[in-house]
Design a protein around this motif. Structure first.
Motif, PDB file in Angstrom:
ATOM      1  N   ASP A 130     -32.929 -31.487  26.473  1.00  0.00           N
ATOM      2  CA  ASP A 130     -33.322 -31.300  27.868  1.00  0.00           C
ATOM      3  C   ASP A 130     -32.987 -32.567  28.654  1.00  0.00           C
ATOM      4  O   ASP A 130     -32.623 -33.601  28.084  1.00  0.00           O
ATOM      5  CB  ASP A 130     -34.809 -30.955  27.956  1.00  0.00           C
ATOM      6  N   VAL A 131     -33.144 -32.503  29.957  1.00  0.00           N
ATOM      7  CA  VAL A 131     -32.669 -33.564  30.837  1.00  0.00           C
ATOM      8  C   VAL A 131     -33.190 -34.957  30.458  1.00  0.00           C
ATOM      9  O   VAL A 131     -32.410 -35.916  30.485  1.00  0.00           O
ATOM     10  CB  VAL A 131     -33.008 -33.239  32.310  1.00  0.00           C
ATOM     11  N   MET A 191     -21.795 -22.178  32.060  1.00  0.00           N
ATOM     12  CA  MET A 191     -23.059 -22.880  32.198  1.00  0.00           C
ATOM     13  C   MET A 191     -24.208 -21.939  32.523  1.00  0.00           C
ATOM     14  O   MET A 191     -25.362 -22.216  32.192  1.00  0.00           O
ATOM     15  CB  MET A 191     -22.925 -23.995  33.230  1.00  0.00           C
ATOM     16  N   LYS A 192     -23.930 -20.804  33.157  1.00  0.00           N
ATOM     17  CA  LYS A 192     -24.964 -19.768  33.284  1.00  0.00           C
ATOM     18  C   LYS A 192     -25.388 -19.291  31.900  1.00  0.00           C
ATOM     19  O   LYS A 192     -26.566 -19.053  31.636  1.00  0.00           O
ATOM     20  CB  LYS A 192     -24.432 -18.585  34.088  1.00  0.00           C
ATOM     21  N   VAL A 193     -24.406 -19.146  31.003  1.00  0.00           N
ATOM     22  CA  VAL A 193     -24.721 -18.769  29.626  1.00  0.00           C
ATOM     23  C   VAL A 193     -25.605 -19.832  28.987  1.00  0.00           C
ATOM     24  O   VAL A 193     -26.643 -19.526  28.380  1.00  0.00           O
ATOM     25  CB  VAL A 193     -23.432 -18.577  28.802  1.00  0.00           C
ATOM     26  N   PHE A 243     -29.915 -21.501  26.097  1.00  0.00           N
ATOM     27  CA  PHE A 243     -30.460 -22.753  25.582  1.00  0.00           C
ATOM     28  C   PHE A 243     -31.413 -23.445  26.561  1.00  0.00           C
ATOM     29  O   PHE A 243     -32.292 -24.192  26.145  1.00  0.00           O
ATOM     30  CB  PHE A 243     -29.324 -23.735  25.256  1.00  0.00           C
ATOM     31  N   GLY A 244     -31.187 -23.240  27.864  1.00  0.00           N
ATOM     32  CA  GLY A 244     -31.982 -23.952  28.859  1.00  0.00           C
ATOM     33  C   GLY A 244     -31.718 -25.438  28.883  1.00  0.00           C
ATOM     34  O   GLY A 244     -32.575 -26.221  29.293  1.00  0.00           O
ATOM     35  N   ASN A 245     -30.517 -25.855  28.466  1.00  0.00           N
ATOM     36  CA  ASN A 245     -30.255 -27.289  28.341  1.00  0.00           C
ATOM     37  C   ASN A 245     -29.428 -27.884  29.471  1.00  0.00           C
ATOM     38  O   ASN A 245     -29.202 -29.095  29.493  1.00  0.00           O
ATOM     39  CB  ASN A 245     -29.615 -27.617  26.984  1.00  0.00           C
ATOM     40  N   VAL A 246     -28.965 -27.055  30.416  1.00  0.00           N
ATOM     41  CA  VAL A 246     -28.230 -27.539  31.593  1.00  0.00           C
ATOM     42  C   VAL A 246     -28.527 -26.631  32.780  1.00  0.00           C
ATOM     43  O   VAL A 246     -28.803 -25.437  32.604  1.00  0.00           O
ATOM     44  CB  VAL A 246     -26.695 -27.551  31.377  1.00  0.00           C
ATOM     45  N   ALA A 289     -34.296 -28.689  32.739  1.00  0.00           N
ATOM     46  CA  ALA A 289     -32.994 -28.309  33.299  1.00  0.00           C
ATOM     47  C   ALA A 289     -33.122 -27.069  34.178  1.00  0.00           C
ATOM     48  O   ALA A 289     -32.448 -26.953  35.206  1.00  0.00           O
ATOM     49  CB  ALA A 289     -31.980 -28.069  32.178  1.00  0.00           C
ATOM     50  N   LYS A 290     -33.983 -26.146  33.783  1.00  0.00           N
ATOM     51  CA  LYS A 290     -34.208 -24.948  34.585  1.00  0.00           C
ATOM     52  C   LYS A 290     -34.930 -25.299  35.886  1.00  0.00           C
ATOM     53  O   LYS A 290     -34.605 -24.763  36.951  1.00  0.00           O
ATOM     54  CB  LYS A 290     -35.012 -23.928  33.784  1.00  0.00           C
ATOM     55  N   LEU A 291     -35.909 -26.215  35.818  1.00  0.00           N
ATOM     56  CA  LEU A 291     -36.594 -26.617  37.040  1.00  0.00           C
ATOM     57  C   LEU A 291     -35.626 -27.276  38.022  1.00  0.00           C
ATOM     58  O   LEU A 291     -35.668 -27.007  39.227  1.00  0.00           O
ATOM     59  CB  LEU A 291     -37.742 -27.572  36.721  1.00  0.00           C
ATOM     60  N   LEU A 292     -34.742 -28.137  37.522  1.00  0.00           N
ATOM     61  CA  LEU A 292     -33.742 -28.750  38.404  1.00  0.00           C
ATOM     62  C   LEU A 292     -32.804 -27.703  38.979  1.00  0.00           C
ATOM     63  O   LEU A 292     -32.398 -27.789  40.148  1.00  0.00           O
ATOM     64  CB  LEU A 292     -32.946 -29.808  37.646  1.00  0.00           C
ATOM     65  N   ASP A 293     -32.454 -26.711  38.189  1.00  0.00           N
ATOM     66  CA  ASP A 293     -31.608 -25.633  38.680  1.00  0.00           C
ATOM     67  C   ASP A 293     -32.295 -24.905  39.834  1.00  0.00           C
ATOM     68  O   ASP A 293     -31.665 -24.603  40.856  1.00  0.00           O
ATOM     69  CB  ASP A 293     -31.300 -24.659  37.540  1.00  0.00           C
ATOM     70  N   MET A 294     -33.585 -24.636  39.688  1.00  0.00           N
ATOM     71  CA  MET A 294     -34.346 -23.963  40.733  1.00  0.00           C
ATOM     72  C   MET A 294     -34.407 -24.801  42.001  1.00  0.00           C
ATOM     73  O   MET A 294     -34.197 -24.294  43.116  1.00  0.00           O
ATOM     74  CB  MET A 294     -35.763 -23.670  40.214  1.00  0.00           C
TER      75      MET A 294
END
Length: 225
Positions: A105-106, A140-142, A147-150, A207-212
Motif C-alpha cells: 500500500d502507499v 491499473m483499474k485491474v 490488489f488495491g495497491n495503486v 491507494a483506494k482512498l487516494l483514488d477516491m
C-alpha cells in the motif's frame, strides 16, 4: 503533484458515497464486490485457485463487471467487443502474483516496491493483449480492483492529482503526499458484502482512498472548466 488541504481530503472522502441509490446498489460498490472476491482467496492462501477451472469463470465475471461499471467498456473501447475469455490471461497473471504485492500500500512505496508495481502493471497490460484499450489506465483499474495497491490513474484522477502515468516519480510523489496527509487519510472505510449489503471487516486500502480523493478533485476541475 498537486497538494490538497486536509479539510479538502476529508470533504472528498465524505462526499464519495453520497449517491442517488443505496450504496450497495450504486457503482461505487462494484469495487467492493470485485475486491472482496479476490482478496478472500488471497487471505485464505488460495490466490492460485483464482485461475483454476472451478473458479476461473466467476473470477472473470467479477473483474469484467467491475471494469464495465468503471467505464472500461464504453462504446469505442475494444473490450466491448470481447467476451470474458479475453480476461483469462489476466487472471493467470493475478493468480501468480506474489503475496506481498497483494498487501502493498502507499505507505510502503519504496523505490524497490515502485519498480515491482511497474513490472506488474506491464505484465497485466501485456496479458490484455494488444487492444487499443490495453492502456495503463485499464491495467491499473485491474490492479486497483484486485490488489488495491495503486490508484487507477484515469482521467479524473490525473486531472485532480497532476500525475499523468504510473512511474517511479509518481510512486514517490504519492508516498510523500500520504506522509503529509496521513491524519486526514486515517479513516476506516469498509467494503460491503454482496449478499447482505452490510459492511465487511475488510478495509479500503490507502491507494483506494487516494483514488477516491483525486477522482472527485479531478471531476470538480473538469466540471468547472
Amino acid at each position: 503533484m498537486r497538494d490538497l488541504t486536509d479539510d479538502r481530503i476529508r470533504e472528498h472522502l465524505g462526499a464519495y458515497f453520497q449517491v442517488p441509490v443505496p450504496a450497495e446498489q450504486d457503482r461505487v460498490s462494484s469495487f467492493d464486490y470485485c475486491f472482496n472476491h479476490f482478496q478472500a482467496f488471497r487471505e485464505r492462501g488460495e490466490a492460485a485457485r483464482l485461475a483454476s477451472p472451478e473458479v476461473l469463470e466467476l473470477s472473470c465475471l467479477h473483474l469484467g463487471f467491475y471494469l464495465a461499471s468503471w467505464g472500461m467498456m464504453r462504446g469505442s473501447s475494444e473490450l466491448l467487443q470481447r467476451s470474458l475469455r479475453h480476461l483469462v490471461p489476466v487472471l493467470e497473471v493475478i493468480a501468480a502474483t506474489p503475496d506481498d504485492l497483494w498487501t502493498l500500500d502507499v505507505p510502503d512505496y519504496t523505490p524497490e516496491a515502485g519498480a515491482r508495481l511497474l513490472a506488474l502493471e506491464e505484465q497485466i497490460r501485456r496479458a490484455l493483449g494488444g487492444t487499443r484499450e490495453a492502456t495503463q489506465t485499464l491495467s491499473m483499474k485491474v490492479m486497483l480492483g484486485v490488489f488495491g495497491n495503486v490508484p487507477a490513474f484515469d482521467t479524473n484522477f490525473c486531472a485532480g492529482s497532476g500525475l499523468r502515468v504510473l512511474s517511479a516519480r509518481a510512486v514517490s510523489d504519492l508516498r510523500d503526499f500520504h506522509t503529509r496527509h496521513a491524519g486526514a487519510l486515517a479513516q476506516s472505510i469498509y467494503t460491503r458484502d454482496f449478499l447482505t449489503g452490510a459492511f465487511t471487516g475488510r478495509r479500503y486500502p490507502q491507494a483506494k482512498l487516494l483514488d477516491m480523493v483525486f477522482f472527485l478533485e479531478g471531476a470538480a476541475a473538469v466540471n468547472s472548466a
